[in-house]
Design a protein around this motif. Structure first.
Motif, PDB file in Angstrom:
ATOM      1  N   LEU A 243     -65.112 -10.622 -56.394  1.00  0.00           N
ATOM      2  CA  LEU A 243     -63.758 -10.091 -56.629  1.00  0.00           C
ATOM      3  C   LEU A 243     -63.650  -9.481 -58.023  1.00  0.00           C
ATOM      4  O   LEU A 243     -63.054  -8.409 -58.206  1.00  0.00           O
ATOM      5  CB  LEU A 243     -62.724 -11.203 -56.441  1.00  0.00           C
ATOM      6  N   ALA A 244     -64.247 -10.176 -59.008  1.00  0.00           N
ATOM      7  CA  ALA A 244     -64.195  -9.665 -60.387  1.00  0.00           C
ATOM      8  C   ALA A 244     -65.039  -8.393 -60.510  1.00  0.00           C
ATOM      9  O   ALA A 244     -64.591  -7.399 -61.090  1.00  0.00           O
ATOM     10  CB  ALA A 244     -64.683 -10.733 -61.361  1.00  0.00           C
ATOM     11  N   GLY A 245     -66.240  -8.422 -59.933  1.00  0.00           N
ATOM     12  CA  GLY A 245     -67.176  -7.302 -60.067  1.00  0.00           C
ATOM     13  C   GLY A 245     -66.625  -6.035 -59.447  1.00  0.00           C
ATOM     14  O   GLY A 245     -66.806  -4.938 -59.984  1.00  0.00           O
ATOM     15  N   ALA A 249     -58.031  -6.442 -56.188  1.00  0.00           N
ATOM     16  CA  ALA A 249     -56.805  -7.088 -56.669  1.00  0.00           C
ATOM     17  C   ALA A 249     -56.400  -8.248 -55.767  1.00  0.00           C
ATOM     18  O   ALA A 249     -56.550  -8.191 -54.546  1.00  0.00           O
ATOM     19  CB  ALA A 249     -55.673  -6.071 -56.735  1.00  0.00           C
ATOM     20  N   LEU A 250     -55.868  -9.295 -56.402  1.00  0.00           N
ATOM     21  CA  LEU A 250     -55.206 -10.395 -55.700  1.00  0.00           C
ATOM     22  C   LEU A 250     -53.712 -10.273 -55.993  1.00  0.00           C
ATOM     23  O   LEU A 250     -53.314 -10.215 -57.164  1.00  0.00           O
ATOM     24  CB  LEU A 250     -55.673 -11.761 -56.200  1.00  0.00           C
ATOM     25  N   THR A 251     -52.890 -10.245 -54.963  1.00  0.00           N
ATOM     26  CA  THR A 251     -51.440 -10.211 -55.176  1.00  0.00           C
ATOM     27  C   THR A 251     -50.921 -11.655 -55.103  1.00  0.00           C
ATOM     28  O   THR A 251     -50.604 -12.172 -54.038  1.00  0.00           O
ATOM     29  CB  THR A 251     -50.745  -9.302 -54.152  1.00  0.00           C
ATOM     30  N   VAL A 252     -50.864 -12.282 -56.256  1.00  0.00           N
ATOM     31  CA  VAL A 252     -50.539 -13.709 -56.362  1.00  0.00           C
ATOM     32  C   VAL A 252     -49.017 -13.887 -56.439  1.00  0.00           C
ATOM     33  O   VAL A 252     -48.318 -13.057 -57.034  1.00  0.00           O
ATOM     34  CB  VAL A 252     -51.236 -14.299 -57.612  1.00  0.00           C
ATOM     35  N   CYS A 253     -48.532 -14.976 -55.835  1.00  0.00           N
ATOM     36  CA  CYS A 253     -47.089 -15.221 -55.739  1.00  0.00           C
ATOM     37  C   CYS A 253     -46.812 -16.660 -56.177  1.00  0.00           C
ATOM     38  O   CYS A 253     -46.769 -17.582 -55.338  1.00  0.00           O
ATOM     39  CB  CYS A 253     -46.621 -15.001 -54.305  1.00  0.00           C
ATOM     40  N   LEU A 274     -57.690 -17.444 -62.836  1.00  0.00           N
ATOM     41  CA  LEU A 274     -58.148 -16.247 -62.111  1.00  0.00           C
ATOM     42  C   LEU A 274     -58.222 -15.058 -63.066  1.00  0.00           C
ATOM     43  O   LEU A 274     -59.197 -14.300 -63.091  1.00  0.00           O
ATOM     44  CB  LEU A 274     -57.198 -15.930 -60.945  1.00  0.00           C
ATOM     45  N   LEU A 275     -57.171 -14.921 -63.874  1.00  0.00           N
ATOM     46  CA  LEU A 275     -57.098 -13.811 -64.827  1.00  0.00           C
ATOM     47  C   LEU A 275     -58.210 -13.924 -65.872  1.00  0.00           C
ATOM     48  O   LEU A 275     -58.899 -12.942 -66.179  1.00  0.00           O
ATOM     49  CB  LEU A 275     -55.726 -13.864 -65.502  1.00  0.00           C
ATOM     50  N   GLU A 276     -58.389 -15.135 -66.384  1.00  0.00           N
ATOM     51  CA  GLU A 276     -59.384 -15.318 -67.451  1.00  0.00           C
ATOM     52  C   GLU A 276     -60.809 -15.239 -66.913  1.00  0.00           C
ATOM     53  O   GLU A 276     -61.749 -15.035 -67.682  1.00  0.00           O
ATOM     54  CB  GLU A 276     -59.107 -16.631 -68.200  1.00  0.00           C
ATOM     55  N   ALA A 277     -60.974 -15.366 -65.585  1.00  0.00           N
ATOM     56  CA  ALA A 277     -62.298 -15.166 -64.969  1.00  0.00           C
ATOM     57  C   ALA A 277     -62.555 -13.680 -64.704  1.00  0.00           C
ATOM     58  O   ALA A 277     -63.576 -13.317 -64.126  1.00  0.00           O
ATOM     59  CB  ALA A 277     -62.394 -15.966 -63.675  1.00  0.00           C
ATOM     60  N   GLY A 278     -61.608 -12.833 -65.120  1.00  0.00           N
ATOM     61  CA  GLY A 278     -61.814 -11.387 -65.002  1.00  0.00           C
ATOM     62  C   GLY A 278     -61.347 -10.787 -63.696  1.00  0.00           C
ATOM     63  O   GLY A 278     -61.633  -9.621 -63.393  1.00  0.00           O
ATOM     64  N   LEU A 279     -60.603 -11.553 -62.889  1.00  0.00           N
ATOM     65  CA  LEU A 279     -60.101 -10.997 -61.627  1.00  0.00           C
ATOM     66  C   LEU A 279     -58.875 -10.129 -61.880  1.00  0.00           C
ATOM     67  O   LEU A 279     -58.101 -10.368 -62.818  1.00  0.00           O
ATOM     68  CB  LEU A 279     -59.742 -12.122 -60.641  1.00  0.00           C
ATOM     69  N   CYS A 280     -58.678  -9.157 -60.999  1.00  0.00           N
ATOM     70  CA  CYS A 280     -57.518  -8.265 -61.096  1.00  0.00           C
ATOM     71  C   CYS A 280     -56.327  -8.940 -60.407  1.00  0.00           C
ATOM     72  O   CYS A 280     -55.907  -8.540 -59.324  1.00  0.00           O
ATOM     73  CB  CYS A 280     -57.845  -6.919 -60.454  1.00  0.00           C
ATOM     74  N   ALA A 281     -55.806  -9.997 -61.050  1.00  0.00           N
ATOM     75  CA  ALA A 281     -54.669 -10.730 -60.479  1.00  0.00           C
ATOM     76  C   ALA A 281     -53.367 -10.030 -60.855  1.00  0.00           C
ATOM     77  O   ALA A 281     -53.271  -9.401 -61.914  1.00  0.00           O
ATOM     78  CB  ALA A 281     -54.663 -12.162 -60.997  1.00  0.00           C
ATOM     79  N   THR A 282     -52.379 -10.153 -59.974  1.00  0.00           N
ATOM     80  CA  THR A 282     -51.049  -9.587 -60.219  1.00  0.00           C
ATOM     81  C   THR A 282     -50.004 -10.651 -59.866  1.00  0.00           C
ATOM     82  O   THR A 282     -50.320 -11.627 -59.180  1.00  0.00           O
ATOM     83  CB  THR A 282     -50.809  -8.328 -59.366  1.00  0.00           C
ATOM     84  N   VAL A 283     -48.759 -10.452 -60.319  1.00  0.00           N
ATOM     85  CA  VAL A 283     -47.663 -11.395 -60.036  1.00  0.00           C
ATOM     86  C   VAL A 283     -46.634 -10.722 -59.134  1.00  0.00           C
ATOM     87  O   VAL A 283     -46.231  -9.578 -59.397  1.00  0.00           O
ATOM     88  CB  VAL A 283     -47.001 -11.868 -61.350  1.00  0.00           C
TER      89      VAL A 283
END
Ligand code: ADE
Ligand code: ZN
Length: 350
Positions: A243-245, A249-253, A274-283
Motif C-alpha cells: 500500500l505504501a509502495g 489511498a485508504l479512506t479512513v473514517c 498508518l500515516l507514519e508507515a508512509g501510507l496515503c491515509a485520508t480522513v
C-alpha cells in the motif's frame, strides 16, 4: 512532507477546520439527519417505527457494522422522490462546504432505493442536480460514485450497473459497500471488470471488519484504485509495504470505526501509525449523521485522541487531494490553497 510548519499547538483545531480538504468516503444516505428523516417521512406519508427524533437518535448505539446497517437502511426508506434525494445531498454539501471541503466524492446505494420501486432516474438525477448546484453556489466540486451492496448477488449488481448506464455521465465510478464479512471482493469480479471496461473509477470497502485478505483481493481481483477503510491492513506487513509502495489511498473514517467498535476507543485508532508507515491515509466521515460528526469533527476528535500535529494535518489534507479523482488543474489549485493556509498559520503573529 514538504512543509515543516511551525504552528502553535493551541491553533491546531482552527487549522484542521480551515485547511482545504477532499472528502472521499461519504455515503449520502448516511448524511440523513434524524430531523430530515422525520421531515421526509411526514412529507411522503411514510410510517416510522420511532415516536420521535430523540427516540430514533437514542437507537444509534451500535455494536458492529451490521447493527448499524439495519438502522441505516430503515432510515433511507423515507426517500421516494427526486426532490428528497436533492434535499439530502444539498444539506450534506452545505455542511461539507462549511468544513472547507473543496471536493466531495459521494457514494450512493441505488439498490436500496430501486428495490423499493424508486426509479434509478429519480435517485441519480436528484443527487446530481445537488452536485451541480453546489458547484455553482458554493464552489465545491462534487461527483458521485455508485456502490453495489455486497450482501446482494453479483447478478443484481450487474443489472444495477446496466440500468445506471442510461446516466453514465452523472457518476464517475463504482464502489462496494454493506456487510463485509462473508462477502469477499472476489464475489464481484465480473461487475468490476465490466465497470473498468466502461472507464469508471473503481473503489471498494475492504478491511473495515474483514481481514487483510479482502484488501489483497480488492486490489488484485477487482483492481481498485483506493481502499475504503483498510484499517485492518496493519495486521499484514507485506500488505502495508504494498500500500505504501504503490501509494494506494485508504479512506479512513475514525468516528465510524469508534462507533462500530472496530477500535475500542479513538486513542487506540491506528490512523497515526498508518500515516507514519508512509501510507496515503485520508480522513473522512462515512455516515456523519449516525456517527457523531462531519469531516472536521473527525479530524478534531482523532487528533485530540492520538496527539497528531500540524505535519500530520498537512499530510492528511494533501493525501486527500492527491487521492481524489478530480482533474489535475483543480488538484494543483487546491494544493496551492492548502500551502497558503499553512503559511498563514505559520506566520509570526498570525
Ligand atoms: N454503508 C454505509 N456505511 C458503511 C460502512 N461503514 N461499511 C460498509 N457499508 C456501509
Ligand atoms: Zn463506508
Amino acid at each position: 512532507m514538504t512543509l515543516s510548519p511551525n504552528i502553535a499547538p493551541e491553533r491546531l483545531p482552527e487549522l484542521l477546520c480551515a485547511m482545504p480538504k477532499a472528502e472521499l468516503h461519504i455515503h449520502i444516505e448516511g448524511s440523513l439527519e434524524p430531523e430530515m428523516i422525520f421531515a421526509l417521512a411526514a412529507r411522503n406519508g411514510v410510517a416510522l417505527p420511532y415516536a420521535s427524533v430523540e427516540a430514533l437518535r437514542s437507537a444509534y448505539a451500535f455494536t458492529d457494522l451490521q447493527s448499524f446497517l439495519d438502522i441505516y437502511y430503515a432510515g433511507a426508506s423515507v426517500l421516494l422522490h427526486e426532490q428528497d434525494f436533492y434535499d439530502m445531498a444539498r444539506a450534506y454539501l452545505e455542511r461539507a462546504a462549511a468544513d472547507n471541503v473543496v471536493r466531495a466524492e459521494i457514494f450512493f446505494d441505488p439498490q436500496t432505493h430501486t428495490a423499493r420501486g424508486v426509479p434509478m432516474a429519480t435517485v441519480v438525477q436528484g443527487l446530481h442536480r445537488a452536485c451541480v448546484d453546489a458547484r455553482r453556489e458554493r464552489g465545491i466540486s462534487a461527483e458521485l460514485i455508485l456502490c453495489f451492496l455486497r450482501h446482494l448477488s453479483e447478478e443484481d449488481a450487474l443489472a444495477t450497473l446496466e440500468e445506471a448506464l442510461a446516466y453514465r455521465a452523472l457518476f464517475i465510478g463504482v464502489g462496494l459497500d454493506s456487510s463485509e464479512l462473508g462477502h469477499p471482493p472476489e464475489k464481484f469480479a465480473r461487475v468490476f471488470a465490466r465497470a473498468r471496461a466502461l472507464g469508471l473509477h473503481l473503489v471498494a470497502h475492504a478491511g473495515e471488519e474483514g481481514p487483510p485478505a479482502y484488501i489483497w483481493s480488492a486490489l488484485d481481483v477487482l483492481g481498485v484504485e483506493r481502499i475504503d477503510h483498510g484499517v485492518q491492513a496493519q495486521h499484514d506487513a507485506a500488505l502495508m509495504r504494498r500500500l505504501a509502495g504503490e501509494r494506494i489511498a485508504l479512506t479512513v473514517c475514525p468516528l465510524s470505526n469508534q462507533k462500530l467498535c472496530v477500535f475500542p476507543d479513538l486513542a487506540q485508532h491506528n490512523l497515526r501509525q498508518l500515516l507514519e508507515a508512509g501510507l496515503c491515509a485520508t480522513v473522512n466521515s462515512d455516515d456523519p449523521a449516525y456517527f457523531g460528526g462531519y469531516v472536521n469533527e473527525n479530524f478534531l476528535r482523532v487528533f485530540a485522541a492520538t496527539g497528531m500535529d500540524a505535519r500530520h494535518a498537512w499530510q492528511l489534507a494533501r493525501n486527500s487531494i492527491d487521492a481524489s479523482f478530480a482533474g489535475e488543474t483543480d488538484k494543483q489549485a487546491w494544493r496551492t490553497q492548502l500551502d497558503a493556509v499553512f503559511a498563514r498559520f505559520a506566520a509570526p503573529g498570525a
